[in-house]
Design a protein around this motif. Structure first.
Motif, PDB file in Angstrom:
ATOM      1  N   ALA A 217       0.932  -1.450   0.137  1.00 37.33           N
ATOM      2  CA  ALA A 217       0.090  -0.010   0.097  1.00 37.33           C
ATOM      3  C   ALA A 217       1.030   1.330   0.016  1.00 37.33           C
ATOM      4  CB  ALA A 217      -0.850  -0.052   1.207  1.00 37.33           C
ATOM      5  N   PHE A 218       2.215   1.415   0.865  1.00 36.79           N
ATOM      6  CA  PHE A 218       2.739   2.420   0.868  1.00 36.79           C
ATOM      7  C   PHE A 218       3.404   2.771  -0.660  1.00 36.79           C
ATOM      8  CE2 PHE A 218       7.017   4.311   2.095  1.00 36.79           C
ATOM      9  CZ  PHE A 218       6.608   5.511   2.291  1.00 36.79           C
ATOM     10  N   LEU A 219       3.803   1.493  -1.178  1.00 29.48           N
ATOM     11  CA  LEU A 219       4.523   1.885  -2.538  1.00 29.48           C
ATOM     12  C   LEU A 219       3.474   2.364  -3.489  1.00 29.48           C
ATOM     13  CD1 LEU A 219       6.963   1.539  -4.479  1.00 29.48           C
ATOM     14  CD2 LEU A 219       6.351  -0.971  -4.886  1.00 29.48           C
ATOM     15  N   GLY A 220       2.375   1.593  -3.494  1.00 36.09           N
ATOM     16  CA  GLY A 220       1.126   2.048  -4.315  1.00 36.09           C
ATOM     17  C   GLY A 220       0.901   3.697  -4.250  1.00 36.09           C
ATOM     18  N   TYR A 344       1.806  -0.265  -9.193  1.00 39.01           N
ATOM     19  CA  TYR A 344       1.859   0.551 -10.443  1.00 39.01           C
ATOM     20  C   TYR A 344       0.066   0.319 -11.148  1.00 39.01           C
ATOM     21  CZ  TYR A 344       6.836   1.108 -10.514  1.00 39.01           C
ATOM     22  OH  TYR A 344       8.017   1.575 -10.204  1.00 39.01           O
ATOM     23  N   LEU A 345      -0.440  -0.681 -10.776  1.00 42.74           N
ATOM     24  CA  LEU A 345      -1.879  -0.451 -11.286  1.00 42.74           C
ATOM     25  C   LEU A 345      -2.672   0.745 -10.607  1.00 42.74           C
ATOM     26  CD1 LEU A 345      -3.006  -4.295 -11.082  1.00 42.74           C
ATOM     27  CD2 LEU A 345      -2.504  -2.915 -13.072  1.00 42.74           C
ATOM     28  N   LEU A 346      -2.318   1.023  -9.239  1.00 39.39           N
ATOM     29  CA  LEU A 346      -2.989   2.045  -8.588  1.00 39.39           C
ATOM     30  C   LEU A 346      -2.244   3.341  -9.283  1.00 39.39           C
ATOM     31  CD1 LEU A 346      -4.726   2.756  -6.325  1.00 39.39           C
ATOM     32  CD2 LEU A 346      -2.748   2.800  -5.084  1.00 39.39           C
ATOM     33  N   ALA A 347      -1.105   3.482  -9.497  1.00 39.21           N
ATOM     34  CA  ALA A 347      -0.418   4.486 -10.153  1.00 39.21           C
ATOM     35  C   ALA A 347      -0.828   4.856 -11.605  1.00 39.21           C
ATOM     36  CB  ALA A 347       1.246   4.443  -9.926  1.00 39.21           C
ATOM     37  N   GLY A 348      -1.090   3.724 -12.182  1.00 42.55           N
ATOM     38  CA  GLY A 348      -1.586   4.041 -13.587  1.00 42.55           C
ATOM     39  C   GLY A 348      -3.256   4.669 -13.695  1.00 42.55           C
TER      40      GLY A 348
END
Length: 411
Positions: A217-220, A344-348
């Motif tokens: 979660a933190f990375l996302g 990366y799905l969240l970031a995208g």
């Protein structure tokens, strides 16, 4: 010593290929659109696709590493990346999109396995080598973005895209030598073999580990904030009264500030028993700088520099946690795969969602306020991920061993 130097060279070559293919495309979008007669929708898909691929293919990396060995998986990822970089330079839209997907897949697998390589071969210097990789990624990402237009002017857009296939192919060749059965320290290079330090099957057991979810979660959330700012900061600053040139320069400054921090933060983080102080510094700087953009836009340069320090620290810290919170190379690969799939799905989706919100509200106040609100879950996830403990994925169910001094790794 020679084998260690070869591994360092391999790590460097892997790292320099993990951003350049992505950052080298946006400056050329106009040239590519005109040459291939792409629609606006196709262009939107083209610029969003690489980040979505980073999430969509990240889950494959740990499985490939377990089946074929980490070095062989890295070699294959770089080969796919080289093929994709060359393919997208062909003068057909289908080749452009297929090459973009292949490049994204190769980068996704390389991203996930990089922390595993550091954990496996440089465990006593996680901070130093993670810092090295973060710095090189930022440098070559900036280099690719800066060189795109001059290369296009000199030899055309196809050459400017295809040129990045060369370092990827070179890196694939080096990792092929490192993965050869006779190479020193090569393990798991043949089908069905596994590295000896962590026998057992990881399966999907990390999904039942709370610490793994906090790190993910933190990375996302860190990645979402970064990619939203990369996509929209120039428009936000232009709306605040700055010229397009000034707004573009501001984004460049924000990214440049992150280059030295990409080295310093992992080194400092690895020397700490827990990393909560670093998390607090990041999550305090972000809302202050974002609120400054809304309430005191005249001091835009101050807020942009503070944002650069916050975002430039947050991503290296999140990547460092992948090594510090795992007990070996396989655990690092599994956690990295999980975290980067989620991240990366969240970031995208972040830049798209913020863009839609801007269109609906006809301004940037609400979108920026939403970004400020997102710092709250980022702070919670970061503080919980920064607690002492280790994720172990070498046997179901996954466990998080807390309070272990082994988390503290020197350089």
């Amino acid at each position: 010593m020679k084998s260690r130097l070869r591994l360092i060279a391999g790590l460097i070559l892997l790292t320099i290929n993990l951003r350049a293919v992505i950052t080298g495309m946006p400056p050329l979008v106009g040239n590519v659109q005109r040459a291939l007669a792409l629609s606006g929708t196709q262009v939107g898909v083209l610029v969003t696709l690489p980040v979505l691929c980073l999430g969509a293919f990240a889950w494959l990396a740990p499985r490939l590493a377990r089946r074929f060995g980490t070095r062989t998986a890295v070699c294959a990822a770089l080969g796919v990346l080289a093929l994709g970089a060359a393919l997208r330079a062909l003068p057909w839209p289908a080749a452009l999109f297929a090459g973009t997907v292949l490049s994204g897949a190769g980068i996704a697998i390389g991203n996930v396995l990089m922390p595993a390589v550091v954990k496996d071969h440089f465990a006593r210097g996680i901070g130093l080598f993670t810092g090295l990789t973060m710095t090189l990624m930022a440098l070559f990402g900036a280099l690719a973005a800066g060189a795109a237009v001059p290369l296009c002017t000199a030899a055309g857009w196809q050459f400017a895209l295809a040129v990045w296939a060369v370092p990827a192919a070179l890196a694939a060749a080096v990792w092929g030598l490192l993965a050869a059965p006779g190479a020193a320290g090569a393990v798991g290079t043949r089908r069905g073999t596994t590295p000896p330090e962590e026998p057992g099957s990881a399966g999907g057991s990390l999904l039942r580990c709370a610490l793994a979810w906090w790190v993910s979660a933190f990375l996302g959330l860190v990645s979402l904030m970064f990619y939203v700012l990369v996509a929209w900061l120039p428009q936000i600053m232009h709306a605040n009264g700055y010229t397009p040139g000034q707004a573009g320069l501001m984004m460049s400054v924000m990214l440049t500030i992150g280059i030295p921090l990409g080295f310093v933060v992992p080194v400092v983080a690895a020397r700490m028993r827990n990393q909560r102080l670093l998390v607090v510094a990041v999550v305090v700087a972000k809302p202050v700088s974002l609120a400054g953009l809304l309430l005191a836009p005249a001091y835009g340069w101050v807020w942009v520099c503070l944002l650069g320090a916050a975002t430039g620290s947050a991503f290296p810290l999140a990547i460092t946690l992948l090594g510090l919170r795992t007990d070996g190379a396989r655990s690092a690969a599994d956690l990295s795969g999980m975290a980067q799939t989620v991240g990366y799905l969240l970031a995208g989706l972040g830049p798209l969602a913020i863009g839609v919100l801007h269109d609906v509200t006809h301004g940037w106040r609400v979108p920026v306020a939403v970004l400020i609100a997102l710092v709250v879950p980022e702070a919670i996830a970061g503080l919980l991920a920064a607690r002492p403990g280790q994720v172990r994925s070498s046997g179901p169910p996954a466990v998080a061993r807390s309070g272990v001094g082994r988390v503290r790794v020197g350089v």
